[in-house]
Design a protein around this motif. Structure first.
Motif, PDB file in Angstrom:
ATOM      1  N   LEU A  41      -8.221 -11.902  -0.645  1.00 53.31           N
ATOM      2  CA  LEU A  41      -9.406 -11.577   0.147  1.00 53.31           C
ATOM      3  C   LEU A  41      -9.211 -11.993   1.606  1.00 53.31           C
ATOM      4  O   LEU A  41      -9.431 -11.215   2.527  1.00 53.31           O
TER       5      LEU A  41
ATOM      6  N   SER B 131      -6.538  -9.856   3.341  1.00 53.80           N
ATOM      7  CA  SER B 131      -7.059  -8.520   3.605  1.00 53.80           C
ATOM      8  C   SER B 131      -8.062  -8.535   4.764  1.00 53.80           C
ATOM      9  O   SER B 131      -8.037  -7.676   5.654  1.00 53.80           O
ATOM     10  N   ALA B 132      -8.938  -9.547   4.753  1.00 52.44           N
ATOM     11  CA  ALA B 132      -9.923  -9.658   5.834  1.00 52.44           C
ATOM     12  C   ALA B 132      -9.240  -9.885   7.171  1.00 52.44           C
ATOM     13  O   ALA B 132      -9.587  -9.275   8.185  1.00 52.44           O
TER      14      ALA B 132
ATOM     15  N   THR C 157      -7.631  -6.717   8.408  1.00 53.42           N
ATOM     16  CA  THR C 157      -8.653  -5.819   8.955  1.00 53.42           C
ATOM     17  C   THR C 157      -9.048  -6.256  10.361  1.00 53.42           C
ATOM     18  O   THR C 157      -9.104  -5.440  11.291  1.00 53.42           O
TER      19      THR C 157
ATOM     20  N   HIS D 184      -8.667  -2.441  -6.287  1.00 50.96           N
ATOM     21  CA  HIS D 184      -8.325  -2.724  -4.896  1.00 50.96           C
ATOM     22  C   HIS D 184      -7.569  -1.583  -4.238  1.00 50.96           C
ATOM     23  O   HIS D 184      -7.925  -1.103  -3.177  1.00 50.96           O
TER      24      HIS D 184
ATOM     25  N   LEU E  48     -10.562  -2.338   1.427  1.00 49.12           N
ATOM     26  CA  LEU E  48      -9.819  -3.273   0.577  1.00 49.12           C
ATOM     27  C   LEU E  48     -10.495  -4.649   0.582  1.00 49.12           C
ATOM     28  O   LEU E  48     -10.712  -5.260  -0.477  1.00 49.12           O
ATOM     29  N   THR E  49     -10.854  -5.116   1.770  1.00 47.71           N
ATOM     30  CA  THR E  49     -11.529  -6.408   1.879  1.00 47.71           C
ATOM     31  C   THR E  49     -12.829  -6.393   1.087  1.00 47.71           C
ATOM     32  O   THR E  49     -13.151  -7.341   0.359  1.00 47.71           O
TER      33      THR E  49
ATOM     34  N   TYR F 267     -12.235  -6.862  -2.594  1.00 52.17           N
ATOM     35  CA  TYR F 267     -11.966  -8.265  -2.967  1.00 52.17           C
ATOM     36  C   TYR F 267     -13.248  -9.082  -3.003  1.00 52.17           C
ATOM     37  O   TYR F 267     -13.457  -9.928  -3.868  1.00 52.17           O
TER      38      TYR F 267
END
Lengths: 808, 119
Positions: A6, A9-10, A13, B41, B105-106, B109
């Motif tokens: 998470l 990925s964050a 982004t 995901h 994607l975020t 999650y």
């Protein structure tokens, strides 16, 4: 483990967003730029865009209709004059906002704000020349004239009406790419635009270089290298004209012999200069020489060739006038054009109205300067130059009686080694209202109206040409010009003594002029306005050849049609080539040439003196002559170690014809004594070395070699038009050089129903995403014209009307 | 089915969002939609990616077509030093797609975290 995914990925982004949102990589965030809903895609105008619209503005008193024709030229019909200027401002902004804002920021020395520190020297140059000071003085003159003030106010409010309704997505694409926003327009900005033109047209001088030359060469040599009058002179006012005795008797300062003419103090400042060939052609022929029996007026102003173009074509019609022509985005009125009674145009007068004075200050505070045996207090103007991405740069400019101190210890355009102070006296600093001339010309009905109008033109001095349906033709070398003694202001002058000041202005009536001459034509092409019998010193730099050729042609022509005039305007005959080629042929040592050089020499010998697009002879001539100048001058000039004005091609030609043993033929770096044939042969060998390479790349034909291009104002090649097949060039009537030349060609036949033709290398829209951005260029390059449509209010249903914009 | 609904919602709200907010609203839209509609995901990523690829690619292609690619010819030459309108359209689509893909994607999650916590 999942929480780690998470976070990763964050972070990815966020990094992506930051990456595409940063101004570090490009001046503008890439995400914003490419977002199809507000970025540059929004500037991709549909090819079938409909420009029709209903608009409503409380600033308008009456109604205005704008009819766009198939070239997108607007024909504005307004109930009153001020509404017409409002709509002109609105249209300029709608189609050309970026350029008018960019040019006025450049004029004000504010480019660093948008492009960063690399523009700092450019900006300091404009600040120290006092561009804003000059515009402020103009603004005072505008404020004093209720008619001009109302006109400017309406124009400004029209520009702002458009700016206020801009959104991120409707911004011109250049703002999106460079990452800044337009400011509100003001009358000062219009005044700045006119000063931008004044700098282009009346900013050229060689004072520092000439001062150096005077110290390097003997006075006999100096007069040979930098003569005042060319042998090939055919002035605007014909030779032999009798001038009345001058109203102003100028006195040469008593100290001039020692402090001025003989002063051997060289300087080493070279400034950013406008193109010295900023010039133009204009002529008018009377009805006695035309097929129709009515006058024809022609004008092609030579300026930098840029996109978007300096010109925007339009018609403006109100109950008090109906004018058609080209306008300056940034200023109200039609600038070059015609109305229902007459036509008007301009070429540059080329007079020197920018001089320098060496100032002696009391001490490093520079609070006082020595003038007429006493200390006079100086005034200070702090220039705050904002720089993108850096702290502001503060520049102190000292103002004296003469004007601002442009060069000093702190600034010399980056080139000075001396630490002296030079104030600039520039005519464009004086209060004047040039806009009034255009307002009055737009309304002019006859010669008297024209004469009243041009009296408002002080700077930049222009050869104002005029022709009317009533049959008058006229030209005035107009401007407010200082009355100077011989060579005054050609060199830097002492700033300690009032006897070196300009002693007065030449009375307007004494400006050279020709009205309805017996020969049936008037013309100018930046040559000297008069011969030496004119009672004032003329100064400046005056190319002789185009004017010489135009007069010869017009003299021989009769029964003239507009088509004949278009052919003359686009003629590629190189009159200088015809005068100079025999010298190259006669002095060539053919036995010293290699077989390949001999082959090129035979092409040169057969040259027909025309700079046509496919001419190889033209390329050979031009490059050989340039090389000859290098061979003859460069050795002595390099040895001097200072910057000197490069002598003109006409001077060298005159010198060759006059002095068989001219001492500059000798190459001072060899033991032998070279002669003219040695130099010509060396020059030809030098030239063919260059041309052979061009030839191997298929670029020997003149148009390919010269490579004319119309360049985007921000020098973006992708927004420019490159490699145009255009002939002509220096010393041809079709004066199209690499990026400078006929910026508008106009031919107006003043028959009862006006028959006019015109073209400029650009298009009506300033948007690189519009099909109207550059759609006139191919026509211009081919030497063709559009028929100009002076629309009548009864023709609203004409099929040429494509879109209608209504304002109320 | 979920994929198509997510996609339609991302496209719709991205378009709407860009009318009122800066361009990066697309990351937030994809993020939120992918919280609301749970997908694997990788599927989430592809969903966000394809949605914006279609939206920005489609919009720019359509605009450019109407424009006979006049601007895209010039700007591609300016930015990439090569005259290729389709490269400019592709880069536009790809930038939008990449940002929305990672946003989605975020989001997926976050949804997974929440589900695990509530269990």
């Amino acid at each position: 483990m999942k929480i780690l995914s998470l976070i990763v990925s964050a972070i990815v982004t966020i990094i992506l967003v930051l990456l595409f949102n940063t101004r570090m990589l490009l001046p503008v965030p890439l995400g914003q730029l490419l977002n199809p809903q507000e970025g540059l895609w929004q500037n991709a105008e549909p090819v079938d865009q409909n420009y029709s619209a209903q608009l409503s503005f409380p600033q308008l008193e009456g109604k205005v209709k704008v009819y766009f024709d198939e070239r997108l030229v607007p024909h504005v019909f307004a109930d009153n004059n001020n509404d017409a200027y409002f709509v002109q401002g609105y249209l300029h902004a709608k189609f050309r906002l970026w350029q008018m804002e960019f040019q006025t920021r450049a004029a004000a020395g504010r480019l660093s704000e948008i492009i960063g520190p690399k523009a700092l020297d450019y900006d300091r140059d404009k600040r120290r020349l006092g561009m804003v000071y000059a515009a402020e003085n103009s603004l005072q003159a505008i404020d004093d004239d209720p008619e001009t003030l109302a006109e400017c106010n309406s124009y400004t409010s029209g520009v702002n009406a458009y700016i206020e309704n801009l959104t991120e997505s409707t911004l011109p694409v250049e703002y999106k790419l460079l990452g800044y926003k337009p400011e509100k327009w003001s009358n000062l900005k219009s005044a700045l635009f006119l000063k931008y033109m004044a700098l282009e047209l009346a900013g050229y001088e060689n004072d520092f270089e000439s001062t150096n030359a005077k110290s390097v060469f003997s006075s006999a040599d100096f007069e040979k290298i930098y003569p005042i009058v060319m042998d090939s002179l055919d002035p605007i006012v014909p030779k032999g004209t009798i001038f009345s005795s001058p109203a102003i008797q100028v006195k040469v300062p008593s100290t001039a012999a020692s402090l001025y003419y003989d002063n051997k103090d060289s300087t080493s400042i070279t400034e950013q200069k406008p193109d010295k060939d900023n010039g133009s052609n204009n002529w008018a022929v009377s009805g006695q020489k035309t097929k129709s029996g009515y006058p024809i007026l022609c004008n092609d102003p030579h300026l930098d060739l840029n996109l978007p173009s300096i010109w925007y074509e339009m018609q403006m019609s109100t109950p008090s006038y109906n004018a058609y022509g080209v306008t300056f985005p940034g200023a109200p009125s039609i600038i070059i054009g015609f109305n229902d009674s007459c036509a008007f145009g301009f070429t540059n007068a080329q007079r020197d109205v920018r001089d320098y004075y060496e100032i002696i200050f009391n001490d490093s505070s520079r609070s006082k300067y020595w003038f007429d045996s006493s200390w006079v207090p100086s005034t200070f103007r702090i220039e705050d130059i904002k720089i993108k991405g850096e702290p502001d740069f503060l520049d102190t400019v000292i103002y004296t009686k003469f004007g601002p101190v442009m060069y000093d210890q702190k600034y010399s355009g980056g080139r000075s080694t001396h630490h002296k102070d030079y104030a600039v006296r520039w005519k464009a600093h004086d209060r004047s209202n040039e806009l009034k001339m255009f307002t009055l010309l737009n309304k002019a009905n006859n010669y008297g109206d024209y004469l009243k109008a041009i009296k408002y033109l002080h700077t930049p001095g222009q050869n104002c040409i005029f022709a009317s349906k009533s049959g008058d033709i006229a030209i005035w070398d107009q401007g407010e010009f200082p009355a100077k003694w011989y060579r005054q202001g050609d060199f830097v002058m002492p700033g300690t003594d009032s006897s070196y000041l300009w002693q007065g202005m030449i009375p307007q009536a004494e400006n050279p002029h020709v009205v309805n001459p017996e020969r049936g034509y008037v013309s100018s092409a930046n040559q000297m306005p008069a011969d030496t019998s004119y009672p004032y010193y003329l100064g400046g730099s005056f190319p002789p050849y185009r004017g010489w050729e135009i007069n010869k042609r017009l003299e021989a022509m009769n029964n003239i049609s507009p088509q004949d005039m278009m052919e003359l305007q686009t003629d590629n005959f190189n009159v200088f080539g015809k005068m100079a080629l025999p010298i190259l042929i006669k002095n060539m040592q053919v036995d010293k040439l290699s077989p390949q050089e001999k082959k090129y020499f035979s092409i040169l010998k057969r040259w027909n003196f025309r700079n046509d697009t496919d001419s190889k002879g033209a390329t050979l001539f031009v490059v050989t002559w340039d090389s000859l100048e290098t061979v003859i001058w460069k050795d002595e000039f390099l040895q001097s170690g200072v910057q000197l004005p490069w002598p003109t091609e006409s001077t060298l030609l005159d010198d060759i014809n006059k002095y068989p043993d001219f001492k500059f033929y000798d190459n001072i770096n060899t033991l032998t004594v070279e002669t003219l044939p040695d130099d010509v042969t060396a020059a030809f060998k030098m030239a063919t070395a260059v041309i052979r390479k061009a030839d191997e790349n298929g670029k020997m034909a003149w148009a390919k070699y010269k490579d004319t291009h119309v360049e985007h104002l921000a020098r973006l090649d992708a927004f420019s038009r490159l490699h145009l097949p255009v002939g002509g060039g220096l010393n041809t009537i079709n004066a199209a050089k690499a990026q400078h030349g006929p910026s508008w060609r106009m031919v107006v036949s003043l028959t009862p129903e006006t028959e006019a033709y015109g073209v400029y290398p650009g298009g009506e829209s300033g948007d690189p995403g519009s099909k109207y951005y550059d759609d006139f260029i191919d026509k211009w390059a081919a030497g063709k014209y559009f028929r100009l449509w002076m629309m009548k209010s009864s023709e609203v249903n004409d099929q040429r009307v494509k879109y209608t914009m209504s304002f109320n | 089915m979920k994929f198509i609904i997510s996609s339609i919602l991302i496209i719709f709200f991205s378009f709407l969002g860009c009318l009122f907010f800066p361009w990066w609203i697309i990351a937030i839209v994809a993020f939120i939609i992918s919280i609301l509609i749970y997908q694997e995901h990788f599927v989430s990523f592809i969903c966000g990616f394809i949605s914006l690829f279609l939206l920005w690619g489609g919009l720019s292609f359509w605009i450019s077509l109407e424009n006979a690619h006049i601007l895209a010819h010039r700007v591609s030459l300016l930015i990439f030093k090569t005259d290729s309108p389709f490269l400019l359209i592709f880069v536009t689509a790809f930038i939008g797609a990449l940002v929305a893909g990672f946003g989605a994607l975020t989001g997926s999650y976050v949804r997974k975290e929440k589900q695990q916590k509530s269990l």
